[in-house]
Design an enzyme around this catalytic site. Sequence first.
Site, PDB file in Angstrom:
ATOM      1  N   SER A 142      96.384  83.316  42.024  1.00 23.42           N
ATOM      2  CA  SER A 142      95.349  84.167  42.614  1.00 23.42           C
ATOM      3  C   SER A 142      95.280  83.886  44.103  1.00 23.42           C
ATOM      4  CB  SER A 142      93.984  83.877  41.978  1.00 23.42           C
ATOM      5  OG  SER A 142      92.923  84.503  42.697  1.00 23.42           O
ATOM      6  N   TYR A 155      87.536  77.781  39.260  1.00 20.37           N
ATOM      7  CA  TYR A 155      88.579  78.811  39.237  1.00 20.37           C
ATOM      8  C   TYR A 155      89.532  78.641  40.411  1.00 20.37           C
ATOM      9  CZ  TYR A 155      90.676  83.483  39.029  1.00 20.37           C
ATOM     10  OH  TYR A 155      91.553  84.537  38.958  1.00 20.37           O
TER      11      TYR A 155
END
Length: 265
Positions: A142, A155
């Site tokens: 990501s 995350y």
Amino acid sequence: MNDHDGRSCLVIGGSSGIGRGACLALAAAGANVAVHGLDEGEAAEVAASIQESGGRAIAVGGDIADPETSQRAVDRTLAEFGALHSLVVSSGIQRYGDVVETSVDEWDHVFDVNVRGAFLAARTALPAIRATDGGTVVVVASVQGSASQPKVAAYSASKGALIALTRSMAIDEAAHGVRVNSVSPGSIDTPMLRASAAGVNGSDVDDVLDHWGTAHALGRVGQAMEVGEAIAFLAGPRSGFITGVDLKVDGGMMARLPAPIGVLR
């Protein structure tokens, strides 16, 4: 001839979102696809869609943090297709909070799925991939592995770990003729992103996605198939001199500085 004709791919987390896009893109390029999902029924729906289009696909379910899931997925891929040329790891979960707000259980859960799952999948699949000519691994990271928003400690840390793991595997696997790369998507219209948008002050989800799209130079959020096509490229022979790369598939999000432009008076 398609890029992936005669090649077999296992997509971890292939039942929805970016993983589903990868499955469909790989199948369209001629690959045989093993679709993994936490829920085998959801994975079977993706496999059925591929089969209806004339492709070969199987489904396998299970918790990717459990070593038995990866072993079962690899074994079934080899039994059905005879070889495993490419692994795509796209399983992932999102939790919000800074390090004080994030519980130990939440932290562990994010790392179990996002990082442990990728490690277990690669550890199990690589012996079979090494046995092929020009095998590949593609990990879905990501942009938040390289830059962070507020309140995404677990995350962001997990995605940074995936980028580092990809780099390490690329160096180690080069001796075996295996290329390893990652993709770092920006905001992509997936069930996970829509679930996040639904929690924004009761706003309309599509309005939130339109607003989030303005953070990208292209002025919109991306689609799962757009990331899937990038994954299919990295997993195939046309990217034969690319390894150890983290490819930003982010609509220009990371290319643009947020600093205001103008002259102060």
